[in-house]
Scaffold this active site. Structure first.
Site, PDB file in Angstrom:
ATOM      1  N   MET A  31       0.843  -1.200   0.000  1.00 40.08           N
ATOM      2  CA  MET A  31       0.000   0.000   0.000  1.00 40.08           C
ATOM      3  C   MET A  31       0.881   1.254   0.000  1.00 40.08           C
ATOM      4  O   MET A  31       0.407   2.347   0.342  1.00 40.08           O
ATOM      5  CB  MET A  31      -0.935   0.000   1.205  1.00 40.08           C
ATOM      6  CG  MET A  31      -1.886  -1.207   1.177  1.00 40.08           C
ATOM      7  SD  MET A  31      -3.389  -0.966   2.118  1.00 40.08           S
ATOM      8  CE  MET A  31      -2.750  -0.753   3.758  1.00 40.08           C
ATOM      9  N   GLY A  32       2.151   1.110  -0.361  1.00 38.85           N
ATOM     10  CA  GLY A  32       3.042   2.267  -0.422  1.00 38.85           C
ATOM     11  C   GLY A  32       3.536   2.695   0.950  1.00 38.85           C
ATOM     12  O   GLY A  32       3.474   1.921   1.901  1.00 38.85           O
ATOM     13  N   HIS A  35       9.051   1.047   3.200  1.00 40.91           N
ATOM     14  CA  HIS A  35      10.160   1.016   4.161  1.00 40.91           C
ATOM     15  C   HIS A  35      10.966  -0.252   3.891  1.00 40.91           C
ATOM     16  O   HIS A  35      10.642  -1.017   2.969  1.00 40.91           O
ATOM     17  CB  HIS A  35       9.626   1.097   5.592  1.00 40.91           C
ATOM     18  CG  HIS A  35       8.531   0.116   5.895  1.00 40.91           C
ATOM     19  ND1 HIS A  35       8.733  -1.255   5.898  1.00 40.91           N
ATOM     20  CD2 HIS A  35       7.210   0.290   6.161  1.00 40.91           C
ATOM     21  CE1 HIS A  35       7.604  -1.863   6.193  1.00 40.91           C
ATOM     22  NE2 HIS A  35       6.645  -0.956   6.342  1.00 40.91           N
ATOM     23  N   HIS A  38       9.180  -3.607   3.347  1.00 38.58           N
ATOM     24  CA  HIS A  38       8.673  -3.854   1.992  1.00 38.58           C
ATOM     25  C   HIS A  38       9.821  -4.282   1.068  1.00 38.58           C
ATOM     26  O   HIS A  38       9.682  -5.202   0.259  1.00 38.58           O
ATOM     27  CB  HIS A  38       8.048  -2.581   1.401  1.00 38.58           C
ATOM     28  CG  HIS A  38       6.814  -2.100   2.100  1.00 38.58           C
ATOM     29  ND1 HIS A  38       6.744  -0.907   2.761  1.00 38.58           N
ATOM     30  CD2 HIS A  38       5.574  -2.666   2.222  1.00 38.58           C
ATOM     31  CE1 HIS A  38       5.526  -0.729   3.257  1.00 38.58           C
ATOM     32  NE2 HIS A  38       4.797  -1.785   2.953  1.00 38.58           N
ATOM     33  N   GLN A  63     -10.298  -2.945   1.878  1.00 37.38           N
ATOM     34  CA  GLN A  63      -9.855  -3.584   3.127  1.00 37.38           C
ATOM     35  C   GLN A  63      -9.912  -2.650   4.330  1.00 37.38           C
ATOM     36  O   GLN A  63      -9.468  -3.008   5.412  1.00 37.38           O
ATOM     37  CB  GLN A  63      -8.462  -4.197   2.952  1.00 37.38           C
ATOM     38  CG  GLN A  63      -7.334  -3.206   2.788  1.00 37.38           C
ATOM     39  CD  GLN A  63      -6.039  -3.908   2.386  1.00 37.38           C
ATOM     40  OE1 GLN A  63      -5.925  -4.421   1.282  1.00 37.38           O
ATOM     41  NE2 GLN A  63      -5.065  -3.932   3.283  1.00 37.38           N
ATOM     42  N   VAL A 178      10.864  -7.358   9.470  1.00 39.71           N
ATOM     43  CA  VAL A 178      11.989  -6.427   9.588  1.00 39.71           C
ATOM     44  C   VAL A 178      11.668  -5.452  10.713  1.00 39.71           C
ATOM     45  O   VAL A 178      10.608  -4.814  10.711  1.00 39.71           O
ATOM     46  CB  VAL A 178      12.223  -5.671   8.263  1.00 39.71           C
ATOM     47  CG1 VAL A 178      13.329  -4.633   8.423  1.00 39.71           C
ATOM     48  CG2 VAL A 178      12.580  -6.661   7.150  1.00 39.71           C
ATOM     49  N   SER A 187       6.548  -0.476  10.015  1.00 40.58           N
ATOM     50  CA  SER A 187       5.173  -0.402   9.518  1.00 40.58           C
ATOM     51  C   SER A 187       4.929   0.996   8.985  1.00 40.58           C
ATOM     52  O   SER A 187       5.428   1.979   9.556  1.00 40.58           O
ATOM     53  CB  SER A 187       4.196  -0.684  10.667  1.00 40.58           C
ATOM     54  OG  SER A 187       2.892  -0.283  10.303  1.00 40.58           O
TER      55      SER A 187
HETATM   56  P1  AMP Z   1       1.404  -2.950   3.489  1.00 39.17           P
HETATM   57  O1  AMP Z   1       1.975  -1.898   2.587  1.00 39.17           O
HETATM   58  O2  AMP Z   1       1.375  -2.561   4.926  1.00 39.17           O
HETATM   59  O3  AMP Z   1       0.096  -3.509   2.986  1.00 39.17           O
HETATM   60  O4  AMP Z   1       2.434  -4.166   3.430  1.00 39.17           O
HETATM   61  C1  AMP Z   1       2.781  -4.752   2.208  1.00 39.17           C
HETATM   62  C2  AMP Z   1       3.548  -6.016   2.479  1.00 39.17           C
HETATM   63  O5  AMP Z   1       4.718  -5.737   3.221  1.00 39.17           O
HETATM   64  C3  AMP Z   1       2.741  -7.028   3.300  1.00 39.17           C
HETATM   65  O6  AMP Z   1       2.987  -8.335   2.804  1.00 39.17           O
HETATM   66  C4  AMP Z   1       3.317  -6.843   4.673  1.00 39.17           C
HETATM   67  O7  AMP Z   1       3.199  -7.980   5.502  1.00 39.17           O
HETATM   68  C5  AMP Z   1       4.768  -6.571   4.350  1.00 39.17           C
HETATM   69  N1  AMP Z   1       5.434  -5.893   5.461  1.00 39.17           N
HETATM   70  C6  AMP Z   1       5.012  -4.775   6.091  1.00 39.17           C
HETATM   71  N2  AMP Z   1       5.840  -4.474   7.121  1.00 39.17           N
HETATM   72  C7  AMP Z   1       6.792  -5.439   7.138  1.00 39.17           C
HETATM   73  C8  AMP Z   1       7.929  -5.702   7.978  1.00 39.17           C
HETATM   74  N3  AMP Z   1       8.251  -4.902   9.004  1.00 39.17           N
HETATM   75  N4  AMP Z   1       8.688  -6.779   7.710  1.00 39.17           N
HETATM   76  C9  AMP Z   1       8.366  -7.610   6.677  1.00 39.17           C
HETATM   77  N5  AMP Z   1       7.317  -7.416   5.853  1.00 39.17           N
HETATM   78  C10 AMP Z   1       6.537  -6.356   6.078  1.00 39.17           C
END
Ligand code: AMP
Length: 288
Positions: A31-32, A35, A38, A63, A178, A187
């Site tokens: 979702m951009g 970090h 990602h 979602q 991570v 996050s």
């Molecule tokens: P999001 O942008 O929050 O929807 O996350 C996109 C993807 O990155 C999802 O598969 C998350 O589980 C993964 N992700 C987000 N934060 C972390 C992290 N700290 N370590 C590993 N994967 C992550």
């Protein structure tokens, strides 16, 4: 710079060119507000043999519930593109909501049991939104492999289930969490935290570490392990949605048998921010 496309048609045409050349395609849905968590997924699909990496950036309205943070979700598109370039991403897919869900859209993908508890209980329409958008991303990309973070543990398990149940010919990777050097899981939502909240937020890491260490030393009573974690988290957070231990494979809350793995999952609120994290009990939580 990675190529940038905004429609499923353009995305499919670009990845079809890769496939025609025999190049394996990897997908990283996000979702951009990117970090290093990602970007670890980009490395993971590459390590799994993807020659071309597609990263999608889409803040998926499906979602989010009406009261959630859709409109204020962090959007850092130019920085995201720079990160993608630095990590050698080939193609960025950034559709808008009207392209993803045009008028008349009415088809959803729903995984049942594994989505009912935990995040699914707190956010009843959340996983149906996730599985629907990821199914669409899979169809438009045609990847051999896709990576998800164990940070969103239930989401990863749900997507594994979807791929198995619907015979999608895609390898699903679940990548390690991570963390920052002080233990906070990276996050996009950490950007919401004030400096004071940010330092208090490490309590989740301390709670998970305490429970994990006790488990490694032989403690198996869920109530004791949950209490150890809660002792750390409760004073630092404003409220706790859950601190629980589930079977790592099927996410059920039950007595974990010998030979099975136990996963502790946490969701807690600090100010206006809701954070989730988890750990495999008995393992040391890895820091950067
Ligand atoms: P999001 O942008 O929050 O929807 O996350 C996109 C993807 O990155 C999802 O598969 C998350 O589980 C993964 N992700 C987000 N934060 C972390 C992290 N700290 N370590 C590993 N994967 C992550």
């Amino acid at each position: 710079m990675p190529s940038l496309v905004h429609t499923a048609r353009e995305l499919f045409a670009a990845t079809e060119a890769y496939r025609t050349r025999g190049e394996r395609v990897g997908l990283v849905p996000t979702m951009g507000a990117l970090h290093e968590g990602h970007m670890s997924l980009v490395e993971a699909v590459r390590a799994a043999g993807a020659k071309r990496v597609v990263l999608s950036i889409f803040v998926n309205p499906l979602q989010f519930a009406a009261h959630e943070d859709l409109s204020k979700y962090p959007r850092t598109f130019e920085e995201d593109l720079a990160r993608c370039r630095a990590h050698g991403v080939d193609l960025v897919y950034a559709p808008d909501a009207a392209a993803m869900y045009p008028a008349g859209f009415q088809t959803h993908v729903e995984v049942e049991q594994v989505t009912r508890t935990l995040e699914g209980a707190a956010r009843p329409t959340h996983f149906r939104g996730v599985t629907t958008v990821v199914a669409k991303l899979f169809n438009a990309t045609g990847p051999c492999v896709a990576a998800f973070g164990q940070k969103d543990y239930q989401q990863w398990r749900t997507l594994e289930r979807m791929v198995r149940d619907l015979d999608m010919p895609i390898e699903v990777l679940g990548c390690p969490i991570v963390r920052e050097s002080d233990g906070l899981a990276q996050s996009s939502r950490n950007r919401y935290l004030s400096p004071d909240e940010r330092s208090r937020a490490t309590a989740i890491y301390r709670g998970l570490s305490a429970a994990s260490a006790a488990y490694a030393h032989g403690e198996r009573k869920s109530a004791v392990l949950v209490a150890l974690a809660t002792q750390q988290i409760a004073p630092a957070f404003d409220s706790i949605d859950y601190v629980t231990i589930v079977c790592a494979d099927d996410l059920t809350e039950r007595q974990i048998e010998a030979g099975e793995d136990a996963q502790m999952l946490v969701a807690a609120r600090i100010g206006k921010t809701r954070l989730i994290d988890n750990a495999r009990l008995g393992q040391v939580l890895v820091l950067r």
